[in-house]
Design a protein around this motif. Structure first.
Motif, PDB file in Angstrom:
ATOM      1  N   THR A 183       1.518  11.559  -4.842  1.00 48.64           N
ATOM      2  CA  THR A 183       1.414  10.278  -4.130  1.00 48.64           C
ATOM      3  C   THR A 183       2.298  10.245  -2.886  1.00 48.64           C
ATOM      4  O   THR A 183       2.292   9.248  -2.165  1.00 48.64           O
ATOM      5  N   SER A 193      -3.138  14.477  -1.526  1.00 50.56           N
ATOM      6  CA  SER A 193      -2.319  13.349  -1.972  1.00 50.56           C
ATOM      7  C   SER A 193      -3.115  12.045  -1.960  1.00 50.56           C
ATOM      8  O   SER A 193      -4.022  11.852  -1.144  1.00 50.56           O
ATOM      9  N   HIS A 195      -1.584   9.401  -1.211  1.00 51.51           N
ATOM     10  CA  HIS A 195      -0.644   8.597  -0.436  1.00 51.51           C
ATOM     11  C   HIS A 195      -1.323   7.530   0.424  1.00 51.51           C
ATOM     12  O   HIS A 195      -0.906   6.374   0.444  1.00 51.51           O
ATOM     13  N   HIS A 229       7.115   6.916  -4.375  1.00 50.09           N
ATOM     14  CA  HIS A 229       5.845   6.760  -3.663  1.00 50.09           C
ATOM     15  C   HIS A 229       4.774   6.134  -4.558  1.00 50.09           C
ATOM     16  O   HIS A 229       3.908   5.400  -4.077  1.00 50.09           O
TER      17      HIS A 229
END
Length: 238
Positions: A183, A193, A195, A229
């Motif tokens: 993340t 990811s 993210h 995160h």
């Protein structure tokens, strides 16, 4: 959440770890002591590695049962070193020697051993054999965490496909595999990811992956890197 992989800083007072682990255990969360760096694959760094193991063992021996680490967790990753491309067999052999040392030093410690490995490690062979390095690592550990850093479940390079080979090996060896996703921002590309994606996307992809992977007796759930995160993602990226 059933486990926390907690990176150790020996400058932090033991009382801080005692309080944290006690609170985690009250919520039925195990805490594993995590450390490692690529250089730990080499003999020159074995003193540092042993110091980490000895610190955890001494800490566990000095605190109450509900304040102890449940296991040791190693994230060594020598394959990120430039020498991996030019002298891989030598590094693999040295990495194996390091894992043997860990196994020996942990004997009779009562601690579990977990190793972080990349999802592609089954493609690397033990030098001089056709035996995969991932299967060899599974033999030495109680569990492995495969760093399956993708943000889609399906496809030839998705979470499911990347996890299959090591899950099959682990099922044969009666070992556990935790599938890790990312993340945090990644320099390896946006596909690695969650993210920049909505939390619901991550939930959907992991549920789909779970439906495929839980058929393996070796599948022991997902790990999420990293906590900060992940929390930001759950809060909508704020």
């Amino acid at each position: 959440m059933s486990a926390i992989y907690l990176q150790i800083d020996r400058d932090i007072p033991p009382t801080v770890y005692q309080q944290f682990i006690r609170k985690a255990q009250e919520k039925q969360i195990a805490v594993e002591a995590l450390e490692g760096r690529p250089q730990w694959a080499f003999p020159a760094s074995h003193g540092e590695l042993k110091a980490f193991i000895n610190w955890v063992r001494a800490y566990n021996a000095s605190v109450a049962a509900q304040e102890r680490f449940a296991g040791l967790h190693f994230d060594i990753e020598p394959y990120i070193l430039p020498e991996w491309k030019s002298n891989r067999d030598k590094i693999v052999q040295s990495w194996m020697d390091t894992v043997r040392l860990i196994e020996k030093d942990m004997r009779s410690s009562g601690l579990t051993l977990t190793l972080d490995i990349p999802f592609w490690l089954h493609q690397v062979k033990v030098p001089g054999t056709d035996y995969s390095l991932s299967a060899w690592m599974l033999e030495k550990a109680d569990a492995v965490v495969i760093m399956d850093y993708r943000n889609v479940a399906l496809g030839n390079d998705g979470i499911i496909a990347n996890a299959h080979p090591i899950l099959r090996e682990a099922a044969t060896l009666k070992k556990q595999v935790i599938v890790a996703v990312e993340t945090a921002p990644s320099a390896e590309g946006p596909h690695t990811s969650f993210h920049a994606l909505p939390l619901q996307t991550m939930k959907t992809e992991l549920q789909l992956a779970k439906e495929h992977l839980e058929h393996y007796a070796s599948f022991a759930g997902f790990a999420i890197h990293d906590y900060n995160h992940w929390v930001r993602l759950k809060q909508g990226g704020s």
